[in-house]
Motif scaffolding. Sequence first.
Motif, PDB file in Angstrom:
ATOM      1  N   GLN A 270       6.582  -0.343  -7.107  1.00 24.72           N
ATOM      2  CA  GLN A 270       5.817  -0.184  -5.953  1.00 24.72           C
ATOM      3  C   GLN A 270       4.596   0.637  -5.911  1.00 24.72           C
ATOM      4  O   GLN A 270       4.250   0.237  -4.620  1.00 24.72           O
ATOM      5  N   LEU A 271       3.971   1.492  -6.942  1.00 21.60           N
ATOM      6  CA  LEU A 271       3.338   2.060  -6.477  1.00 21.60           C
ATOM      7  C   LEU A 271       1.832   0.929  -6.866  1.00 21.60           C
ATOM      8  O   LEU A 271       0.905   1.161  -6.294  1.00 21.60           O
TER       9      LEU A 271
ATOM     10  N   LEU B  51      -0.657   0.404  -3.895  1.00 20.00           N
ATOM     11  CA  LEU B  51      -2.506   0.832  -4.447  1.00 20.00           C
ATOM     12  C   LEU B  51      -2.751  -0.933  -3.989  1.00 20.00           C
ATOM     13  O   LEU B  51      -3.910  -1.082  -3.285  1.00 20.00           O
TER      14      LEU B  51
ATOM     15  N   ILE C   5       9.703  12.944   5.585  1.00 15.48           N
ATOM     16  CA  ILE C   5       9.916  13.715   6.208  1.00 15.48           C
ATOM     17  C   ILE C   5       9.332  14.368   5.462  1.00 15.48           C
ATOM     18  O   ILE C   5       9.581  15.803   4.809  1.00 15.48           O
ATOM     19  N   MET C   6       8.788  15.355   6.380  1.00 15.54           N
ATOM     20  CA  MET C   6       8.422  16.910   6.106  1.00 15.54           C
ATOM     21  C   MET C   6       7.789  18.164   7.094  1.00 15.54           C
ATOM     22  O   MET C   6       8.060  17.844   8.332  1.00 15.54           O
TER      23      MET C   6
ATOM     24  N   ALA D  21      -2.848  11.398   2.002  1.00 18.05           N
ATOM     25  CA  ALA D  21      -2.820  10.928   0.104  1.00 18.05           C
ATOM     26  C   ALA D  21      -2.085  10.287  -0.391  1.00 18.05           C
ATOM     27  O   ALA D  21      -2.207   8.852  -0.703  1.00 18.05           O
ATOM     28  N   ASN D  22      -1.142  10.359  -0.001  1.00 22.26           N
ATOM     29  CA  ASN D  22       0.072   9.030  -0.285  1.00 22.26           C
ATOM     30  C   ASN D  22      -0.106   7.949   1.319  1.00 22.26           C
ATOM     31  O   ASN D  22       0.582   6.789   0.752  1.00 22.26           O
ATOM     32  N   ARG D  23      -0.779   8.005   1.439  1.00 23.93           N
ATOM     33  CA  ARG D  23      -1.332   6.849   2.639  1.00 23.93           C
ATOM     34  C   ARG D  23      -0.190   6.191   3.013  1.00 23.93           C
ATOM     35  O   ARG D  23       0.320   5.008   2.996  1.00 23.93           O
TER      36      ARG D  23
ATOM     37  N   ARG E 272      -9.338   6.966  10.511  1.00 25.30           N
ATOM     38  CA  ARG E 272      -9.141   6.577   9.649  1.00 25.30           C
ATOM     39  C   ARG E 272      -7.853   5.232   9.712  1.00 25.30           C
ATOM     40  O   ARG E 272      -7.817   4.679   9.262  1.00 25.30           O
TER      41      ARG E 272
ATOM     42  N   GLN F  25     -12.146   3.011   2.596  1.00 27.33           N
ATOM     43  CA  GLN F  25     -11.582   4.492   2.675  1.00 27.33           C
ATOM     44  C   GLN F  25     -12.969   4.781   1.658  1.00 27.33           C
ATOM     45  O   GLN F  25     -12.649   4.257   0.372  1.00 27.33           O
TER      46      GLN F  25
ATOM     47  N   GLN G 123     -10.470  11.364   0.614  1.00 31.54           N
ATOM     48  CA  GLN G 123      -9.373  11.941   0.489  1.00 31.54           C
ATOM     49  C   GLN G 123      -9.079  11.261  -0.450  1.00 31.54           C
ATOM     50  O   GLN G 123      -8.979  10.176  -0.261  1.00 31.54           O
ATOM     51  N   PRO G 124      -8.195  11.813  -1.740  1.00 32.90           N
ATOM     52  CA  PRO G 124      -8.369  11.014  -2.753  1.00 32.90           C
ATOM     53  C   PRO G 124      -7.166  10.156  -2.306  1.00 32.90           C
ATOM     54  O   PRO G 124      -6.148  10.485  -1.501  1.00 32.90           O
ATOM     55  N   ASN G 125      -6.522   9.460  -3.457  1.00 31.91           N
ATOM     56  CA  ASN G 125      -5.347   8.314  -3.065  1.00 31.91           C
ATOM     57  C   ASN G 125      -4.710   8.978  -4.169  1.00 31.91           C
ATOM     58  O   ASN G 125      -4.781   7.877  -5.632  1.00 31.91           O
ATOM     59  N   GLN G 126      -3.608   9.319  -3.561  1.00 24.90           N
ATOM     60  CA  GLN G 126      -2.348   9.400  -4.592  1.00 24.90           C
ATOM     61  C   GLN G 126      -2.044   8.505  -4.896  1.00 24.90           C
ATOM     62  O   GLN G 126      -1.541   8.394  -5.953  1.00 24.90           O
ATOM     63  N   LEU G 127      -1.649   7.277  -4.471  1.00 26.55           N
ATOM     64  CA  LEU G 127      -1.473   5.837  -5.316  1.00 26.55           C
ATOM     65  C   LEU G 127      -1.573   5.489  -6.626  1.00 26.55           C
ATOM     66  O   LEU G 127      -1.012   5.544  -6.990  1.00 26.55           O
ATOM     67  N   ALA G 128      -2.880   5.697  -6.213  1.00 26.00           N
ATOM     68  CA  ALA G 128      -3.951   4.824  -7.638  1.00 26.00           C
ATOM     69  C   ALA G 128      -3.388   6.511  -9.060  1.00 26.00           C
ATOM     70  O   ALA G 128      -2.782   6.578  -9.662  1.00 26.00           O
TER      71      ALA G 128
ATOM     72  N   ASN H  35      -1.376   8.541  -8.901  1.00 29.08           N
ATOM     73  CA  ASN H  35       0.466   8.476  -9.589  1.00 29.08           C
ATOM     74  C   ASN H  35       0.510   7.245 -10.615  1.00 29.08           C
ATOM     75  O   ASN H  35       1.267   6.580 -11.328  1.00 29.08           O
ATOM     76  N   LEU H  36      -0.163   6.049 -10.056  1.00 30.94           N
ATOM     77  CA  LEU H  36      -0.079   4.624 -10.623  1.00 30.94           C
ATOM     78  C   LEU H  36      -0.787   5.008 -12.508  1.00 30.94           C
ATOM     79  O   LEU H  36       0.416   4.819 -13.155  1.00 30.94           O
TER      80      LEU H  36
ATOM     81  N   THR I 229       5.322  10.748  -9.237  1.00 30.34           N
ATOM     82  CA  THR I 229       4.836  11.056  -8.110  1.00 30.34           C
ATOM     83  C   THR I 229       4.716  12.018  -7.281  1.00 30.34           C
ATOM     84  O   THR I 229       4.121  12.406  -6.405  1.00 30.34           O
TER      85      THR I 229
ATOM     86  N   ASN J 176       7.135  16.579  -3.672  1.00 26.72           N
ATOM     87  CA  ASN J 176       6.924  16.289  -1.957  1.00 26.72           C
ATOM     88  C   ASN J 176       8.618  15.981  -1.891  1.00 26.72           C
ATOM     89  O   ASN J 176       9.230  15.835  -3.474  1.00 26.72           O
ATOM     90  N   LEU J 177       9.068  15.862  -0.630  1.00 24.91           N
ATOM     91  CA  LEU J 177      10.573  15.378  -0.702  1.00 24.91           C
ATOM     92  C   LEU J 177      10.699  13.621   0.464  1.00 24.91           C
ATOM     93  O   LEU J 177      10.172  14.415   1.366  1.00 24.91           O
TER      94      LEU J 177
ATOM     95  N   ASN K 163       9.447   3.149  -6.457  1.00 26.26           N
ATOM     96  CA  ASN K 163       9.022   4.110  -5.508  1.00 26.26           C
ATOM     97  C   ASN K 163       8.396   4.889  -6.662  1.00 26.26           C
ATOM     98  O   ASN K 163       7.440   6.331  -6.548  1.00 26.26           O
ATOM     99  N   ARG K 164       9.312   4.965  -7.592  1.00 22.81           N
ATOM    100  CA  ARG K 164       9.335   5.974  -8.302  1.00 22.81           C
ATOM    101  C   ARG K 164       8.995   7.182  -8.299  1.00 22.81           C
ATOM    102  O   ARG K 164       7.866   8.298  -9.037  1.00 22.81           O
TER     103      ARG K 164
END
Lengths: 389, 389
Positions: free
Chosen positions: A100-101, A105, A145-146, A164-166, A190, B52, B97-102, B104-105, B110, B142-143, B165-166
Motif C-alpha cells: 500500500q505504501l 506514493l 486515530i490520535m 507527514a503520513n499524507r 495544502r 507539495q 513537510q516530509p513525505n512519510q510515505l516515501a 517508509n517505502l 512505517t 503511531n497507533l 499498510n506495512r
Amino acid sequence: MIGCPKCSEVGSIMKAGYVRNKQRYVCKDCNYFFTLSDPGQVLPRKKSRRHQTTIIDIAKAIGVSNSTVSRALHGHADISPETRQAVLDMAAQLDYQPNQLAYNLVKSRTNTIGMIVPEFTNSFFPNVIIGAHEVLTEAGYNLTIMQSNESYAVEVSNTKAMLANRIDGLLISLTQETNNYDHLKVFEKRGIPLVLFNRVCDHVEAPKVVVNDFDASFSAVEHLILNGYERIAHLGGPLNLRVSRERLRGYRAAMEKYGKNIEENMIIQGMFSQQKARIYGKYLLDLENRPDAIFAVNDSAAIEIMLMALEKGIKIPDQLGVVGFSDNPESAYIGPGLTTIRQPTAEIGKTTAKWILQLVESEEEVKLPNETVLKTELVVRGSSKRNPS
Amino acid sequence: MIGCPKCSEVGSIMKAGYVRNKQRYVCKDCNYFFTLSDPGQVLPRKKSRRHQTTIIDIAKAIGVSNSTVSRALHGHADISPETRQAVLDMAAQLDYQPNQLAYNLVKSRTNTIGMIVPEFTNSFFPNVIIGAHEVLTEAGYNLTIMQSNESYAVEVSNTKAMLANRIDGLLISLTQETNNYDHLKVFEKRGIPLVLFNRVCDHVEAPKVVVNDFDASFSAVEHLILNGYERIAHLGGPLNLRVSRERLRGYRAAMEKYGKNIEENMIIQGMFSQQKARIYGKYLLDLENRPDAIFAVNDSAAIEIMLMALEKGIKIPDQLGVVGFSDNPESAYIGPGLTTIRQPTAEIGKTTAKWILQLVESEEEVKLPNETVLKTELVVRGSSKRNPS
DNA sequence: TTGTAAGCGTTATCAC
DNA sequence: GTGATAACGCTTACAA
C-alpha cells in the motif's frame, strides 16, 4: 540472473555504481561488493527470506512484464483471461500482498482519514469514533486515530504526523488549551480537507459538526427553574471553546427569561478535569449562601458534585438540583439518576465522516464551509425532579 | 526549465515516453502532451498550487543536491553548518513537510503499530487503547486502530489492510467468532511481530497478555459462597475464547472446593451481546427453581440481570446475588452497586505495547513467545453482600 | 563535504 | 494485449 559470488544469493543483488567503467554490484544479503568480470560465474541459490514478494516477482515467475501483472491484479480491461488467471494464481502461490505504501506514493493519496480527539476516558469520543468508523469503513477508507491528551503541543505534533503520513482528510476536536490555529491553517493551504466537530473554533474555514449547545443548555436550566430551583449555579468549561461559551449563553438566557437573578460568583468557568470539578464543586457547596441547583458543563463534573453532596449530607434533589451534559453510561444509575443532556454521539461521528468523504471525493471543487447542528435531548432523572408534574 | 505550451505551467511538466525518438512531455496541470520541437519556446509562469514541496525543491532553491538536503534535514554528520542552516531555512520558507510515505517505502518500515479490537462500546477497550497509546507515542510510534466489530470476516479484512499498510507490528484481541487463525499465521510467516491480548488463542505463537481469569473467577464465586449463596448460576461467554473457558473453570473449581452442587442447566455459554444477555437472564430468572446468585462473564450481562430482577421484583442482594466482570463505569452506581472484577485495563495496554516494541526493535532475534498474566481485583459492592462481616 | 545514481514497489502512458 | 519506462519522494553507498 546474477548471483552473489560470496553467498550465492540471487535476488538480493543490486547495482552499486561503477568501477573502472564496469557495473558494480552489491549483495544485500551478505553486503559483499563485486563486479562481473566473469559473467555467469556463480549459480543462483535461494531467495532471501526477508524479501517480500512484489509484482516483479510475479512477473518474472510467469514471464510477463510488471505492467501486465499490475493490470491483471486490478482487473483492468484489455488483458487476456489466461494471463490474468496465471497472474492471480501465481500471486496466491507466492503469497503476494500488495504494498500500500508504494501504491499511496504513486497515487498521492492514502485512503486514510485521520482523527484527533482530546481524550478517550469519557464515553463521548469513543462513541463518536464508532460512528465515524462505520461510515468510513463502508466507503473503503481507513481511520487513523490520535489522541491529543488535552495538550496543545501534542495536538500540533499530531497534525504534523498526519500531514507527514499524507492522510486524505482530517477530523478534529480541539483540546481545551488550543488558542492558536496555525497548525490547522496548514491543511487549508495544502488543500487537505478538514472537518471540526464538538470542540470547534471560529477561526478556521472548514465544515463544523456541533450540537445545539445553546438550546440544550437553555432547556436544562429552564427545566431546573420549572422544578422550583431559584439560585442556579453554572460550572462551565474553558471559554476559548465554543461549547463552553454556548452553554454559558444558554444558561444566561434561561435565567433572564424567567427573571432569575444571576449571581456572577456562582458562575465558574474552568478546565475540564476531575480535580478542577472537585475544587469548584467544593467552592460552590461551601458558599455561605449556596446555590440550590447546579448546571454542570459535563456529566463528570456533575457526578463529582453529586458525590460531594452525598458526603456533606446535602439531599438531592430536595436541597440541591443537579444537571449534567452528555449522558455518560454511569449517569443513569448514580444516586437518584443524573438529569443530563444526551448527545447523538454516533451521529456526530457519522456526520463528520460523511462531510470529510464528500470533501475528499469531490474533484477540486471545494464546497463552502458549512455547519451542521445536531439535536440533543434532555434526559430527566431524579437529580432534578422536585415537581411531581 | 520547460514550460507547458498550453498553460505555461512550469513544475508540472513530466516526461512521457518518446515520439519519433524525441522526448515527449506531459503537463500534469492541464493534461497536455507535447514534444520540445522548439526548446525554450515558452516561459515559465508560476508553480502549481497542487505541488507539495519536496527535498528537490529545496535542493534547487539553494543549489545543492537532494542528498545534501536529505542529510541536512536528518542532522547527519559531515555536512557544513552553513549548508545545513541554508537547507533548514529554505525548508521552513517553502513550508516543507516530509513525505512519510516515501520514507517508509525506502526504509521498509512505517513506525506504526496496528491494533485490532472487537468492539468499542464498553470502556474496556478504550482504556486498553489509552495505555497502549501512551507507551507507543512515548517511543515515537503511531497507533492505527481498527475495529473488527465482533465479526471474523471483518477481522480478516482488517489484518489484510494492516499487512498492506506495512505496519511494524500488530496488537490484536480476537472476535468471539474467530476460530480460524490463518490470517494471524501470515504475520508469523512474514516476520511481523504480533501480540495477542485479552481475547487470545492458543494456536498462535506469539506473546499474549491476559489477566488471571481463573483466579478472578474463582474468587468471585468463592465470595458469593461465603455470602451464603448456594445455587450459583454462571452466564458465560463463547467457549472458543480462552477467557470464557478460564472463567468457567474458575467457577467450577470454586463450586467444587466448597462442595456445592453444579447444576449444568444453570451454566449458559453464549455470545456477548445485550440481547443474548437478556434472553439468557430471563431464562435463569424464570427457572422453576431459580438460582440464588448469578456470576456473569461481564458487567453488561450482570447489569441486564440486575435490571430484569428489578422489573420482576426480585431483591438484590437478598434474593439474588450478582457478580460481574470488568468494572464498567456504571457498575459502581447501579442499584446497590455491582460486585465485579476490576481489570487493569491501562496496564494491559501498556504491557502489550511494551511487548510489541521489544519485538519490533529487536534485531532479527525473535524472543520466545511468552505470556504475561496481570492481576485483577475483586471489587465488592452491594449486589452480593449478604454477610454483614 | 557534496554529488550521482540506484533502489524502495507501485501506476500509468505510450509504443508496438 | 503486452512491454518499456518514467514517475511518486526519499535514503544511501560510493565516487569525487
